[in-house]
Design a protein around this motif. Sequence first.
Motif, PDB file in Angstrom:
ATOM      1  N   VAL A 115      30.124  35.854  32.681  1.00  0.00           N
ATOM      2  CA  VAL A 115      30.683  36.732  33.708  1.00  0.00           C
ATOM      3  C   VAL A 115      31.348  35.912  34.805  1.00  0.00           C
ATOM      4  O   VAL A 115      32.522  36.110  35.141  1.00  0.00           O
ATOM      5  CB  VAL A 115      29.586  37.634  34.317  1.00  0.00           C
ATOM      6  CG1 VAL A 115      30.172  38.490  35.437  1.00  0.00           C
ATOM      7  CG2 VAL A 115      28.959  38.512  33.253  1.00  0.00           C
ATOM      8  N   LEU A 116      30.617  34.989  35.378  1.00  0.00           N
ATOM      9  CA  LEU A 116      31.145  34.199  36.491  1.00  0.00           C
ATOM     10  C   LEU A 116      32.205  33.205  36.027  1.00  0.00           C
ATOM     11  O   LEU A 116      33.166  32.939  36.750  1.00  0.00           O
ATOM     12  CB  LEU A 116      30.004  33.474  37.198  1.00  0.00           C
ATOM     13  CG  LEU A 116      28.990  34.373  37.910  1.00  0.00           C
ATOM     14  CD1 LEU A 116      27.901  33.535  38.569  1.00  0.00           C
ATOM     15  CD2 LEU A 116      29.672  35.257  38.936  1.00  0.00           C
ATOM     16  N   THR A 117      32.029  32.648  34.827  1.00  0.00           N
ATOM     17  CA  THR A 117      33.012  31.695  34.320  1.00  0.00           C
ATOM     18  C   THR A 117      34.360  32.379  34.112  1.00  0.00           C
ATOM     19  O   THR A 117      35.413  31.866  34.527  1.00  0.00           O
ATOM     20  CB  THR A 117      32.531  31.072  32.994  1.00  0.00           C
ATOM     21  OG1 THR A 117      31.261  30.431  33.215  1.00  0.00           O
ATOM     22  CG2 THR A 117      33.524  30.040  32.486  1.00  0.00           C
ATOM     23  N   ALA A 118      34.344  33.551  33.475  1.00  0.00           N
ATOM     24  CA  ALA A 118      35.589  34.287  33.248  1.00  0.00           C
ATOM     25  C   ALA A 118      36.237  34.697  34.560  1.00  0.00           C
ATOM     26  O   ALA A 118      37.454  34.597  34.731  1.00  0.00           O
ATOM     27  CB  ALA A 118      35.320  35.512  32.376  1.00  0.00           C
ATOM     28  N   LEU A 119      35.423  35.173  35.489  1.00  0.00           N
ATOM     29  CA  LEU A 119      35.947  35.588  36.791  1.00  0.00           C
ATOM     30  C   LEU A 119      36.628  34.413  37.485  1.00  0.00           C
ATOM     31  O   LEU A 119      37.728  34.547  38.039  1.00  0.00           O
ATOM     32  CB  LEU A 119      34.809  36.133  37.654  1.00  0.00           C
ATOM     33  CG  LEU A 119      35.181  36.621  39.054  1.00  0.00           C
ATOM     34  CD1 LEU A 119      36.023  37.891  38.965  1.00  0.00           C
ATOM     35  CD2 LEU A 119      33.909  36.890  39.864  1.00  0.00           C
ATOM     36  N   ALA A 120      36.002  33.250  37.430  1.00  0.00           N
ATOM     37  CA  ALA A 120      36.524  32.079  38.140  1.00  0.00           C
ATOM     38  C   ALA A 120      37.856  31.603  37.572  1.00  0.00           C
ATOM     39  O   ALA A 120      38.724  31.156  38.325  1.00  0.00           O
ATOM     40  CB  ALA A 120      35.493  30.944  38.089  1.00  0.00           C
ATOM     41  N   VAL A 121      38.034  31.690  36.254  1.00  0.00           N
ATOM     42  CA  VAL A 121      39.257  31.162  35.638  1.00  0.00           C
ATOM     43  C   VAL A 121      40.335  32.227  35.445  1.00  0.00           C
ATOM     44  O   VAL A 121      41.440  31.905  35.023  1.00  0.00           O
ATOM     45  CB  VAL A 121      38.957  30.505  34.266  1.00  0.00           C
ATOM     46  CG1 VAL A 121      37.926  29.398  34.420  1.00  0.00           C
ATOM     47  CG2 VAL A 121      38.503  31.533  33.236  1.00  0.00           C
ATOM     48  N   SER A 122      40.031  33.480  35.771  1.00  0.00           N
ATOM     49  CA  SER A 122      40.959  34.574  35.497  1.00  0.00           C
ATOM     50  C   SER A 122      42.220  34.529  36.351  1.00  0.00           C
ATOM     51  O   SER A 122      43.275  35.031  35.957  1.00  0.00           O
ATOM     52  CB  SER A 122      40.267  35.924  35.710  1.00  0.00           C
ATOM     53  OG  SER A 122      39.987  36.131  37.094  1.00  0.00           O
ATOM     54  N   GLY A 123      42.115  33.974  37.544  1.00  0.00           N
ATOM     55  CA  GLY A 123      43.244  34.002  38.461  1.00  0.00           C
ATOM     56  C   GLY A 123      43.351  35.316  39.219  1.00  0.00           C
ATOM     57  O   GLY A 123      44.318  35.541  39.951  1.00  0.00           O
ATOM     58  N   LEU A 124      42.338  36.176  39.086  1.00  0.00           N
ATOM     59  CA  LEU A 124      42.310  37.460  39.783  1.00  0.00           C
ATOM     60  C   LEU A 124      41.379  37.364  40.992  1.00  0.00           C
ATOM     61  O   LEU A 124      40.561  36.439  41.082  1.00  0.00           O
ATOM     62  CB  LEU A 124      41.847  38.562  38.822  1.00  0.00           C
ATOM     63  CG  LEU A 124      42.777  38.782  37.625  1.00  0.00           C
ATOM     64  CD1 LEU A 124      42.147  39.746  36.625  1.00  0.00           C
ATOM     65  CD2 LEU A 124      44.131  39.313  38.086  1.00  0.00           C
ATOM     66  N   PRO A 125      41.474  38.295  41.944  1.00  0.00           N
ATOM     67  CA  PRO A 125      40.639  38.213  43.145  1.00  0.00           C
ATOM     68  C   PRO A 125      39.146  38.129  42.818  1.00  0.00           C
ATOM     69  O   PRO A 125      38.652  38.847  41.943  1.00  0.00           O
ATOM     70  CB  PRO A 125      40.960  39.529  43.872  1.00  0.00           C
ATOM     71  CG  PRO A 125      42.351  39.850  43.440  1.00  0.00           C
ATOM     72  CD  PRO A 125      42.423  39.432  42.004  1.00  0.00           C
ATOM     73  N   VAL A 126      38.445  37.251  43.513  1.00  0.00           N
ATOM     74  CA  VAL A 126      37.019  37.032  43.244  1.00  0.00           C
ATOM     75  C   VAL A 126      36.134  37.392  44.431  1.00  0.00           C
ATOM     76  O   VAL A 126      34.901  37.261  44.350  1.00  0.00           O
ATOM     77  CB  VAL A 126      36.758  35.555  42.850  1.00  0.00           C
ATOM     78  CG1 VAL A 126      37.514  35.198  41.590  1.00  0.00           C
ATOM     79  CG2 VAL A 126      37.156  34.617  43.990  1.00  0.00           C
ATOM     80  N   ASP A 127      36.748  37.849  45.538  1.00  0.00           N
ATOM     81  CA  ASP A 127      35.936  38.123  46.724  1.00  0.00           C
ATOM     82  C   ASP A 127      35.015  39.316  46.538  1.00  0.00           C
ATOM     83  O   ASP A 127      33.923  39.368  47.093  1.00  0.00           O
ATOM     84  CB  ASP A 127      36.829  38.332  47.958  1.00  0.00           C
ATOM     85  CG  ASP A 127      37.895  39.387  47.739  1.00  0.00           C
ATOM     86  OD1 ASP A 127      38.285  39.618  46.573  1.00  0.00           O
ATOM     87  OD2 ASP A 127      38.346  39.984  48.736  1.00  0.00           O
TER      88      ASP A 127
END
Length: 282
Positions: A115-127
Amino acid sequence: MLVLAATPIGQVGDAPPRLAHELATADVVAAEDTRRLKRLTTDLGVTITGRVVSYFEGNESARTPMLLDSLLAGERVLLVTDAGMPSVSDPGYRLVVAAVEHDVRVTAVPGPSAVLTALAVSGLPVDRFCFEGFLPRKAGERKRRLADLADERRTMVFFEAPHRTEAALAAMAQALGDDRAAAVCRELTKTHEEVRRGPLAELVAWAAEGVRGEVTIVVAGAGPAAAIANDPASLRAAVAALEADGTSRKEAIVEVARRAGVPKREVYNLVHGGGHGAQERP
């Protein structure tokens, strides 16, 4: 004590340092797949001295009382799943709840997370983000779930099976819009890791060629323009669109009223011709 231990989602070198110690010293090791556990301990050079029991979706309900008895007897129970953190779309939640209800201490060995790995590399907002797990397999249920997420403002993270990825992306494009930004993260941290970024329509075309491996999908949240305009024509059109997708009229009226922030009766009257509803805009 109940210990939830994260395991590598790809490279064994990503295993947290504490994992080897916990595997070697636990009184009981509960594993989603005992064969994969054996491969993991071999790769880590660890010898398990405690009891090993299987703990997977099919026996989770039956095994939870047994593991709870071990915890209440003072034993240290280590729970590992095939990859990532136990209880996050994996077995473990029932045991955590049972332990908490009986005042048993619950801790975790933090580590790899798709979950966190994909979120971090997605290039989409993470806030701000939310994890939605796996979408329903049935098309109708999947449409309803995505309709509920149409105006979600946070970045959304999903798990998906490779053979259902194209269908999931197509349903997302229909519910959220062809141009909604997204990323498909495949085989994270593994040799053939791939991250495809683009609008949903483009990702649907890519997935049509076939997808292999473990898949995590990250989708941008809705912008302010995604809200339903509060005028009669827009409200009627929104209800009609949901009905065309298979939603009952009653459910469509409730959903549109929720998204638009107006009373259900107002939308009902508009659809059934019993009133003017929201004021027409000049």
